[in-house]
Design an enzyme around this catalytic site. Sequence first.
Site, mmCIF file in Angstrom:
data_model
loop_
_atom_site.group_PDB
_atom_site.id
_atom_site.type_symbol
_atom_site.label_atom_id
_atom_site.label_comp_id
_atom_site.label_asym_id
_atom_site.label_seq_id
_atom_site.Cartn_x
_atom_site.Cartn_y
_atom_site.Cartn_z
ATOM 1 N N THR A 177 0.877 -1.289 0.046
ATOM 2 C CA THR A 177 0.182 -0.075 -0.019
ATOM 3 C C THR A 177 0.685 1.288 0.084
ATOM 4 O O THR A 177 2.014 1.247 0.704
ATOM 5 C CB THR A 177 -0.872 -0.194 1.311
ATOM 6 O OG1 THR A 177 -1.473 1.330 1.366
ATOM 7 C CG2 THR A 177 -0.068 -0.392 2.431
ATOM 8 N N ASP A 178 0.249 2.409 -0.535
ATOM 9 C CA ASP A 178 1.158 3.667 -0.385
ATOM 10 C C ASP A 178 0.829 4.153 0.998
ATOM 11 O O ASP A 178 1.804 5.112 1.539
ATOM 12 C CB ASP A 178 0.531 4.650 -1.322
ATOM 13 C CG ASP A 178 -1.329 4.852 -1.023
ATOM 14 O OD1 ASP A 178 -1.749 4.302 -0.326
ATOM 15 O OD2 ASP A 178 -1.777 5.893 -1.830
ATOM 16 N N GLU A 179 0.293 3.610 1.959
ATOM 17 C CA GLU A 179 0.120 4.201 3.179
ATOM 18 C C GLU A 179 1.495 3.845 4.053
ATOM 19 O O GLU A 179 1.802 4.768 5.056
ATOM 20 C CB GLU A 179 -1.048 3.420 3.866
ATOM 21 C CG GLU A 179 -2.175 3.647 3.419
ATOM 22 C CD GLU A 179 -3.564 3.391 4.080
ATOM 23 O OE1 GLU A 179 -3.360 3.289 5.434
ATOM 24 O OE2 GLU A 179 -4.635 3.313 3.368
ATOM 25 N N TYR A 229 -2.017 -0.543 10.857
ATOM 26 C CA TYR A 229 -2.263 -1.155 9.678
ATOM 27 C C TYR A 229 -0.783 -0.946 8.819
ATOM 28 O O TYR A 229 -0.193 -1.883 8.343
ATOM 29 C CB TYR A 229 -3.280 -0.845 8.880
ATOM 30 C CG TYR A 229 -3.406 -1.015 7.471
ATOM 31 C CD1 TYR A 229 -3.273 -2.362 6.876
ATOM 32 C CD2 TYR A 229 -3.517 -0.150 6.613
ATOM 33 C CE1 TYR A 229 -3.294 -2.802 5.597
ATOM 34 C CE2 TYR A 229 -3.438 -0.407 5.054
ATOM 35 C CZ TYR A 229 -3.382 -1.724 4.741
ATOM 36 O OH TYR A 229 -3.097 -1.964 3.245
ATOM 37 N N LYS A 262 2.022 -3.381 7.225
ATOM 38 C CA LYS A 262 2.585 -3.576 5.859
ATOM 39 C C LYS A 262 3.929 -3.097 5.528
ATOM 40 O O LYS A 262 4.419 -3.702 4.648
ATOM 41 C CB LYS A 262 1.518 -2.784 5.151
ATOM 42 C CG LYS A 262 0.147 -3.080 4.946
ATOM 43 C CD LYS A 262 -0.021 -4.487 4.441
ATOM 44 C CE LYS A 262 0.136 -4.760 2.696
ATOM 45 N NZ LYS A 262 -0.232 -6.033 2.213
HETATM 46 P P1 NAD Z 1 -9.597 -7.529 1.935
HETATM 47 O O1 NAD Z 1 -9.612 -7.332 3.393
HETATM 48 O O2 NAD Z 1 -10.816 -7.282 1.118
HETATM 49 O O3 NAD Z 1 -9.210 -9.295 1.727
HETATM 50 C C1 NAD Z 1 -8.121 -9.811 2.604
HETATM 51 C C2 NAD Z 1 -8.248 -11.474 2.195
HETATM 52 O O4 NAD Z 1 -7.335 -11.949 3.047
HETATM 53 C C3 NAD Z 1 -9.698 -11.793 2.705
HETATM 54 O O5 NAD Z 1 -10.130 -12.693 1.776
HETATM 55 C C4 NAD Z 1 -9.206 -12.827 3.948
HETATM 56 O O6 NAD Z 1 -10.273 -13.741 4.246
HETATM 57 C C5 NAD Z 1 -7.919 -13.052 3.522
HETATM 58 N N1 NAD Z 1 -7.053 -13.312 4.790
HETATM 59 C C6 NAD Z 1 -6.932 -12.525 5.960
HETATM 60 N N2 NAD Z 1 -6.079 -13.123 6.750
HETATM 61 C C7 NAD Z 1 -5.430 -14.303 6.276
HETATM 62 C C8 NAD Z 1 -4.806 -15.400 6.627
HETATM 63 N N3 NAD Z 1 -4.051 -15.353 7.811
HETATM 64 N N4 NAD Z 1 -4.564 -16.435 5.590
HETATM 65 C C9 NAD Z 1 -5.146 -16.594 4.607
HETATM 66 N N5 NAD Z 1 -6.075 -15.598 4.047
HETATM 67 C C10 NAD Z 1 -6.070 -14.443 4.977
HETATM 68 O O7 NAD Z 1 -8.280 -6.758 1.359
HETATM 69 P P2 NAD Z 1 -8.204 -6.139 0.065
HETATM 70 O O8 NAD Z 1 -8.711 -4.851 0.152
HETATM 71 O O9 NAD Z 1 -8.361 -7.089 -1.133
HETATM 72 O O10 NAD Z 1 -6.553 -5.993 -0.032
HETATM 73 C C11 NAD Z 1 -5.930 -6.912 -0.557
HETATM 74 C C12 NAD Z 1 -4.349 -6.466 -0.490
HETATM 75 O O11 NAD Z 1 -4.203 -5.384 -0.932
HETATM 76 C C13 NAD Z 1 -3.992 -6.249 1.123
HETATM 77 O O12 NAD Z 1 -2.599 -6.818 1.157
HETATM 78 C C14 NAD Z 1 -3.811 -4.887 1.305
HETATM 79 O O13 NAD Z 1 -3.044 -4.454 2.242
HETATM 80 C C15 NAD Z 1 -3.602 -4.265 -0.048
HETATM 81 N N6 NAD Z 1 -3.936 -3.136 -0.449
HETATM 82 C C16 NAD Z 1 -5.500 -2.740 -0.334
HETATM 83 C C17 NAD Z 1 -5.717 -1.644 -0.806
HETATM 84 C C18 NAD Z 1 -7.460 -1.245 -0.763
HETATM 85 O O14 NAD Z 1 -7.555 -0.125 -1.223
HETATM 86 N N7 NAD Z 1 -8.172 -1.962 -0.692
HETATM 87 C C19 NAD Z 1 -4.871 -0.390 -1.073
HETATM 88 C C20 NAD Z 1 -3.398 -0.625 -0.947
HETATM 89 C C21 NAD Z 1 -3.111 -1.875 -0.770
HETATM 90 P P1 TYD Z 2 -10.836 3.856 3.915
HETATM 91 O O1 TYD Z 2 -11.846 3.544 2.753
HETATM 92 O O2 TYD Z 2 -10.949 3.424 5.345
HETATM 93 O O3 TYD Z 2 -9.300 3.741 3.521
HETATM 94 P P2 TYD Z 2 -8.052 4.326 3.903
HETATM 95 O O4 TYD Z 2 -8.387 4.867 5.342
HETATM 96 O O5 TYD Z 2 -7.169 3.025 3.796
HETATM 97 O O6 TYD Z 2 -7.408 5.521 3.209
HETATM 98 O O7 TYD Z 2 -11.096 5.391 4.007
HETATM 99 C C1 TYD Z 2 -10.703 6.314 2.694
HETATM 100 C C2 TYD Z 2 -11.218 7.771 3.470
HETATM 101 O O8 TYD Z 2 -12.436 7.994 3.773
HETATM 102 C C3 TYD Z 2 -10.127 8.169 4.715
HETATM 103 O O9 TYD Z 2 -9.687 9.297 4.685
HETATM 104 C C4 TYD Z 2 -11.191 7.845 5.777
HETATM 105 C C5 TYD Z 2 -12.596 8.344 5.073
HETATM 106 N N1 TYD Z 2 -13.621 7.773 5.948
HETATM 107 C C6 TYD Z 2 -14.740 8.460 6.387
HETATM 108 O O10 TYD Z 2 -14.533 9.630 6.362
HETATM 109 N N2 TYD Z 2 -15.793 7.861 6.918
HETATM 110 C C7 TYD Z 2 -15.812 6.509 7.135
HETATM 111 O O11 TYD Z 2 -16.701 5.999 7.465
HETATM 112 C C8 TYD Z 2 -14.896 5.599 6.389
HETATM 113 C C9 TYD Z 2 -14.781 4.303 6.239
HETATM 114 C C10 TYD Z 2 -13.719 6.451 5.904
#
Ligand code: NAD
Ligand code: TYD
Length: 366
Positions: free
Chosen positions: A128-130, A154, A158
């Site tokens: 993630t960019d975070e 989080y 990561k």
């Molecule tokens: P998500 O929470 O939707 O899915 C995570 C999946 O991992 C789930 O299916 C869960 O069951 C599985 N999981 C959790 N713990 C596990 C374990 N111990 N063993 C096996 N499986 C397990 O997450 P996402 O949004 O699809 O994100 C996927 C990846 O991308 C993550 O690594 C996250 O850090 C990264 N990422 C997500 C975003 C975003 O915007 N969603 C942005 C940047 C990076």
């Molecule tokens: P989120 O989807 O949780 O992603 P991230 O925290 O990883 O960026 O949140 C996106 C943005 O929206 C973040 O600035 C937090 C804000 N947010 C709210 O204002 N209200 C909410 O209920 C949630 C879930 C997020």
Amino acid sequence: MMRSILVTGGAGFIGSNFVAHWAATRPADRITVLDLLTYAGNRANLDGLDAELVVGDIRDEGLVASLLSDRGIDTIVHFAAESHVDRSILGPDAFIETNVIGTHALLKVARREWLEKKKPHRFHHVSTDEVYGTLGPNDPAFREDTPYAPNSPYSASKAASDHLVRAYHHTYGLDVTTSNCSNNYGPFHFPEKLIPLFIINALHGRALPIYGDGMQVRDWLHVEDHCRGIAAVIESGRPGQTYNIGGGAELPNLTVIDTLCAAMDKAFATDPSLGSRFPDAPAARGLPTAALKTFVTDRPGHDRRYAIDCSKAMAELGYAPTHSFESGFAATLAWYLANEHWWRGILDGSYLDWVRENYADRQAAQ
Ligand code: NAD
Ligand code: TYD
């Protein structure tokens, strides 16, 4: 080259979109999904896809080793993680367990099964960019060489996993790549994150809880663009390298929320059946969805701005996002309206209790 690929976390949001993308574009490859089906994992996300789901934990080294050898796996794409910042604030332990210990378990097995047995391989780590921390309004966007400065449990977990992946390349020579991406959105997005949560709350006439002043900036990336970017890194990325993947759509949360509210009003105005399906939505009575906007106490340690410079992926891999936020968001809203059965299944589960309690706390704290 034909691959046998292991997708960890493939029943989650991005992982399942990636499985769909890979199966459609590389149909000769064999896909195995390893997913623990935590609250965020969902079997239904893989319905109709040509992939085998193994329910198990990435920390189970014996299971991972047998999958690698039995299925001749040569590529791991590692999505499995705890992924929600708010949950990491309330309970960091699961983030250390899965994101740090779990990633390390995978690396150990990959080293034993692939390096020591001299098998060609690729370990792709999705991050993630975070990890880069937060930006001021005029700071340049994150590059691959921006120093790490994670602010939440989080992002710290990561960051730790990214460092371990890097170290396994540097020290042992494991063939790894890493991608760091911005906020994804699209189909199958679990409704605890901003966009799907606000869509579903709006349909039920529930408050849209905006943290702080709502002027936090995120760089929105359609999940299909992300999946294409990951595929390009797996196939063409240089070993040991990191690539940033962004959507080129930097927007303050309030703009995202106003776009969502306006699109919801328009959808109800053009499709009268929505009013009878969702009678509690303000739009069902011709009222503006924006009336649900509610400012609540800010998230502790809330990062102000993320922005991705993806010029390295563009130059080396030919990556470019194809979705504008406007078109990507419209398609996403249409997907949530057409797939009520998918999110209804999640709402009927227990996860929403956590969300509701969390809102109650935030609103009471105002
Ligand atoms: P998500 O929470 O939707 O899915 C995570 C999946 O991992 C789930 O299916 C869960 O069951 C599985 N999981 C959790 N713990 C596990 C374990 N111990 N063993 C096996 N499986 C397990 O997450 P996402 O949004 O699809 O994100 C996927 C990846 O991308 C993550 O690594 C996250 O850090 C990264 N990422 C997500 C975003 C975003 O915007 N969603 C942005 C940047 C990076
Ligand atoms: P989120 O989807 O949780 O992603 P991230 O925290 O990883 O960026 O949140 C996106 C943005 O929206 C973040 O600035 C937090 C804000 N947010 C709210 O204002 N209200 C909410 O209920 C949630 C879930 C997020």
